[in-house]
Design an enzyme around this catalytic site. Structure first.
Site, PDB file in Angstrom:
ATOM      1  N   ASP A  78       0.836  -1.147   0.080  1.00 48.72           N
ATOM      2  CA  ASP A  78      -0.076   0.049   0.019  1.00 48.72           C
ATOM      3  C   ASP A  78       0.999   1.309  -0.075  1.00 48.72           C
ATOM      4  O   ASP A  78       1.473   1.758   0.982  1.00 48.72           O
ATOM      5  CB  ASP A  78      -0.973  -0.027   1.109  1.00 48.72           C
ATOM      6  CG  ASP A  78      -1.688   1.108   1.438  1.00 48.72           C
ATOM      7  OD1 ASP A  78      -1.589   2.159   0.471  1.00 48.72           O
ATOM      8  OD2 ASP A  78      -2.439   1.356   2.408  1.00 48.72           O
ATOM      9  N   LYS A 101       3.129  11.281  -3.436  1.00 48.25           N
ATOM     10  CA  LYS A 101       2.089  10.686  -4.403  1.00 48.25           C
ATOM     11  C   LYS A 101       1.196  11.692  -5.058  1.00 48.25           C
ATOM     12  O   LYS A 101       0.652  11.337  -5.922  1.00 48.25           O
ATOM     13  CB  LYS A 101       1.241   9.573  -3.453  1.00 48.25           C
ATOM     14  CG  LYS A 101       0.184   8.767  -4.027  1.00 48.25           C
ATOM     15  CD  LYS A 101      -0.378   7.894  -2.895  1.00 48.25           C
ATOM     16  CE  LYS A 101      -1.543   7.103  -3.588  1.00 48.25           C
ATOM     17  NZ  LYS A 101      -2.145   6.262  -2.418  1.00 48.25           N
ATOM     18  N   GLU A 110      -7.294   0.644  -4.121  1.00 49.66           N
ATOM     19  CA  GLU A 110      -7.310   0.645  -2.650  1.00 49.66           C
ATOM     20  C   GLU A 110      -8.615   0.135  -2.242  1.00 49.66           C
ATOM     21  O   GLU A 110      -8.587  -0.815  -1.232  1.00 49.66           O
ATOM     22  CB  GLU A 110      -6.851   1.982  -2.022  1.00 49.66           C
ATOM     23  CG  GLU A 110      -5.212   2.259  -2.395  1.00 49.66           C
ATOM     24  CD  GLU A 110      -4.897   3.531  -2.248  1.00 49.66           C
ATOM     25  OE1 GLU A 110      -5.388   4.285  -1.875  1.00 49.66           O
ATOM     26  OE2 GLU A 110      -3.728   3.735  -2.786  1.00 49.66           O
ATOM     27  N   ASP A 128     -12.884   5.634   1.682  1.00 52.89           N
ATOM     28  CA  ASP A 128     -11.591   5.444   1.771  1.00 52.89           C
ATOM     29  C   ASP A 128     -10.980   6.936   1.792  1.00 52.89           C
ATOM     30  O   ASP A 128     -10.781   7.512   0.748  1.00 52.89           O
ATOM     31  CB  ASP A 128     -10.768   4.443   1.115  1.00 52.89           C
ATOM     32  CG  ASP A 128      -9.165   4.581   1.082  1.00 52.89           C
ATOM     33  OD1 ASP A 128      -8.704   5.344   2.111  1.00 52.89           O
ATOM     34  OD2 ASP A 128      -8.393   3.912   0.557  1.00 52.89           O
TER      35      ASP A 128
END
Ligand SMILES: Nc1ncnc2c1ncn2[C@@H]1O[C@H](COP(=O)(O)OP(=O)(O)OP(=O)(O)O)[C@@H](O)[C@H]1O
Ligand SMILES: [Mg+2]
Lengths: 179, 642
Positions: free
Chosen positions: B25, B87, B184, B206
């Site tokens: 992850d 990211k 994810e 999420d």
């Protein structure tokens, strides 16, 4: 059986408009279970590419058969009437006028932020479409009257588009309400 | 074509050994690596026992790179060389990055995406992310005692093509074999679904450090099917920090700040935010470089107020996803909460209010994504545990299309299409004698090309001169199971095909990756060569085993001469595997691949037929009849369910 096999044969379903959706779903999952790229992660490049092609084809087939309008178009295509190719067919005036009236009503409701009126339109359209799909099923499956079915399907293409627009208008109103 | 499917249950040759595979992850804030050991998914800790690896990379003055907690300590004192939340820059230009002015980095505009100038040189987000992944990989290899077969890397479901491609490149640059890019929320759903034997419609909400995803899934025994996904790849905990940061600047009436001071306040803002999860108010104390001290107190109510519209934006995404799935809130059986930011009480409250039910918090929101990814990795490499097997069907988050006349987009593949997906469309020339055609690939929902993200431009040349409208140019879009797009174009009327396949412009070419890999290994050449040879040998061995297994199983699909040719190719390859000439080895592999081409086709055919087997004509007819009877009335409803 290859990548050009028609979707009814692919899913082993009778070539009819009246379709058993749960059978489609079951066949879809079964085939996807065999060909999905996740089954070929360890395989070589070529096998992986083939799996991706098959899985994509199976997805396309499921999508095409699942939606009644797409299914009707596809049945007509198999019978030699490609509605996508002859896009500029002239519709009869009465239908066009009716279309305009629908559209005006939708726009008015939208501009007036009239959620209720939009919902009513949506409901009416829904009823209208349901009746037309019933008629189309008879034309396609019972009478096999391709020209008449093609004609009705062209109308449905207009009406489904209108339904999408009303859906969008409803969504836009709901979104405004959130802030 | 189950030809090369080693994991096929009936191809059981030797009792195969456990293959080393992990799920990673790669988070905005934290990275985790997990694996399945004796049937249990678990997160791998570092030597100090920490499960999380902060996604922070620092380029040190001595030329070394440090990652994780060690790097985190330098955020405030060495901000330009210590990169956090990289990211958010993946596959992004400078203008795409939110609050770019409050970030302490020296950004450099580069081909495809922004770069950061550090003391170690100009670094792309791909290279920086690769540093994090290298540490994750080393951690995994230390735990598992050897090289990895591969890794599943998670990405936000709402990542577009450029962001996905950048992530895959980073993984390859870190020397990882990417088994799959996995969304994810889907990973979370796998972990949740298996653990709780959940069936029905579920939503996964999420909210992480930098991204927000919402996915609506249908869980059934043996099938995880994503119905729709939505979100915002630039909305996460960082934005809540940013709101507090702005609030502090306002309250303390601060002048423009140095990068060090800005970073410090940002860190304090995050601490205050996390403190407020369990307390009614949070003190914020900051000593600036000029010795001025700021003392403020932020209460939960004010915090909820200044972040209200961030929460509202997430709910907007939830509504849209539900609409796309053609479902109502009431259809959702449970909402699985994932990501550190879902700990915030106002988020919990908003989700509960929206769905009129308590969200599901019984999984560790930090770990669930990594655990799901590990479980999927385990499945993909064929380490089946207790006959567990499932099919995962995911979707693309954004529509893919082409620019047409007048700067308008024509969508070829709509958002939420199940992947892999392919679609071809024909276009024609609009001028007499036109010999070239520009093709512009875009991603997004808007009508105007200018409002969508440009993925690639290329030109199809060499169209023979014809009158306008006579040429038939077929453009094909193919989205693979990683959600990555390949586009090709071909003129149909001429026998000669002019075709080109593009990778979106943000992606790095294989040569670039190879180049970077070489640069990054200090004792460059030899190592790279040896590694390449080794990889080729492993690959060759795999090919041999798979082909032999396939021959054993399906020799009836071949004639004698074909079998002989394949066996000869195997023998040749077996000799090459023992040698150390990579080139000869690769050629021998190609030869074997060539000889088995027809075989692979026939096996694929057979697989499909097998899936369809056992249906008699009567059965098909019975289905038809039933359809006739049952569907006649249901038709009314079905017409509208489309
Ligand atoms: N107790 C808490 N209260 C509020 N926020 C918290 C708490 N604990 C962690 N967070 C926030 O959660 C975020 C990190 O969450 P997580 O580790 O799930 O993100 P990530 O996986 O790194 O990011 P992403 O999934 O967006 O790439 C940070 O913004 C952090 O401040
Ligand atoms: Mg996350």
């Amino acid at each position: 059986m290859d990548l050009t096999t028609d979707f009814f044969t692919l899913f082993q379903l009778p070539r009819l408009f009246r379709l058993d959706l749960s059978a489609l779903e079951a066949r879809y999952l079964e085939i996807q279970g065999e060909v999905h790229p996740d089954r070929f992660v360890q395989a070589d490049e070529r096998a992986r590419r083939q799996a991706a092609q098959w899985a994509a084809r199976v997805n396309e087939g499921c999508l095409t058969l699942k939606k009644p309008l797409e299914r009707a178009k596809y049945l007509l295509f198999l019978a030699g009437h490609d509605l996508e190719a002859e896009r500029n067919t002239v519709m009869e005036p009465a239908f066009l006028i009716e279309q305009m009236e629908w559209r005006e009503a939708a726009e008015e409701a939208r501009n007036g932020r009239d959620h209720h009126a939009l919902e009513r339109l949506h409901h009416r359209l829904h009823q209208d479409l349901a009746g037309r799909y019933r008629a189309l099923a008879a034309l396609l499956d019972d009478q096999r009257d391709w020209p008449a079915a093609a004609h009705e399907t062209r109308r449905l293409m207009f009406l489904e588009k209108l339904r999408l627009e009303i859906d969008d208008a409803l969504a836009a109103l709901e979104d405004e309400g959130i802030y | 074509m189950a030809l090369f499917q080693i994991s096929e249950p009936n191809a059981s040759a030797a009792p195969h050994q456990h293959r080393r595979a992990v799920g990673i992850d790669l988070g905005t804030t934290h990275t985790l690596v997990a694996t399945v050991k004796s049937g249990m998914a678990l997160v791998l800790n570092d030597a100090q026992g920490h499960p999380l690896l902060p996604s922070v990379v620092r380029y040190q003055p001595d030329g070394q790179t440090e990652v994780g907690y060690a790097a985190q300590n330098w955020l405030a004192s060495d901000p330009k060389n210590t990169v956090l939340s990289v990211k958010r820059f993946m596959g992004r230009g400078r203008k795409d990055i939110a609050h770019v002015e409050s970030l302490p980095y020296d950004f450099v505009e580069g081909a495809g995406m922004v770069r950061v100038r550090t003391r170690a040189g100009v670094k792309s987000p791909v290279e920086i992310s690769a540093e994090i992944l290298k540490v994750a990989r080393a951690r995994a290899e230390a735990h598992l005692g050897g090289e990895l077969v591969g890794a599943v890397i998670t990405v936000p479901a709402y990542f577009d093509d450029a962001q996905r491609q950048a992530t895959k490149d980073a993984a390859r640059l870190a020397g990882l074999n990417v088994l799959r890019l996995l969304n994810e929320p889907t990973a979370a759903a796998i972990a949740y679904g298996l653990e709780n034997a959940a069936e029905g419609i579920y939503a996964v909400y999420d909210l992480g450090g930098g991204t927000f995803d919402i996915s609506i899934l249908k869980l059934a025994r043996g099938v995880f099917e994503v119905l729709a996904t939505g979100g915002d790849s630039a909305l996460g905990g960082d934005d809540f920090d940013q709101r507090i940061f702005c609030w502090v600047l306002e309250q303390a009436e601060l002048p423009p700040l140095s990068p060090e001071d800005a970073r410090l306040i940002m860190t304090r803002a995050r601490e205050a935010k996390e403190f407020l999860t369990h307390h009614a108010e949070a003190p914020i104390t900051v000593r600036l470089a000029n010795n001025r001290t700021i003392d403020l107190t932020l209460d939960a109510h004010t915090f909820a107020e200044i972040t209200r519209n961030l929460v509202a934006r997430t709910l907007q995404g939830v509504k849209k996803a539900l609409r796309d799935a053609r479902l109502a809130k009431a259809d959702v059986k449970g909402v699985v909460m994932v990501g550190g930011s879902t700990r915030m009480p106002q988020v919990q409250q908003a989700v509960a209010d929206f769905f009129q039910s308590a969200p599901l918090n019984n999984l560790d929101p930090d770990k669930v994504v990594a655990l799901g990814a590990a479980t999927q990795a385990n499945l993909l490499v064929g380490n089946k545990t207790g006959g567990d097997d499932w099919l995962l069907l995911d979707v693309i988050p954004l529509s893919l299309g082409l620019e047409t006349m007048g700067g308008l987009t024509e969508k070829l593949i709509p958002r939420n299409a199940t992947i892999p997906a392919a679609r071809a469309q024909e276009f024609t020339t609009f001028r007499d004698g036109q010999t070239a055609m520009a093709i512009h690939v875009v991603q997004g929902e808007r009508e105007l090309v200018a409002d969508c993200r440009s993925l690639a431009r290329f030109e199809l040349r060499g169209i023979p001169p014809m009158v306008a409208g006579a040429a038939r140019i077929r453009v094909t879009f193919q989205v693979d199971a990683d959600g990555l797009l390949a586009v090709s174009a071909r003129e149909q009327t001429t026998g000669v095909a002019a075709a080109i396949t593009v990778k979106p412009s943000y992606g790095l070419s294989d040569d670039e990756i190879a180049g970077m890999l070489k640069d990054s290994v200090s004792h460059a050449r030899d190592d790279a060569q040896r590694r390449a040879l080794k990889e080729a040998q492993v690959e060759a061995q795999r090919l041999i085993e798979a082909t032999q297994a396939a021959l054993k199983e399906d020799a009836h699909l071949l004639d004698k001469a074909e079998i002989a040719r394949i066996e000869a190719a195997i023998a040749k390859l077996q000799t090459q595997v023992l040698g150390d000439n990579r080139r000869h080895l690769t050629l021998a592999m190609d030869d074997l691949a060539f000889e088995t081409q027809a075989f692979a086709h026939r096996r694929m055919d057979q697989s499909v037929k097998r899936a369809l087997a056992g249906r008699t004509v009567e059965e098909v007819n019975a289905i038809a009849e039933r359809a006739g009877e049952e569907r006649r009335e249901e038709k009314t409803n079905e017409g509208s369910a489309a």
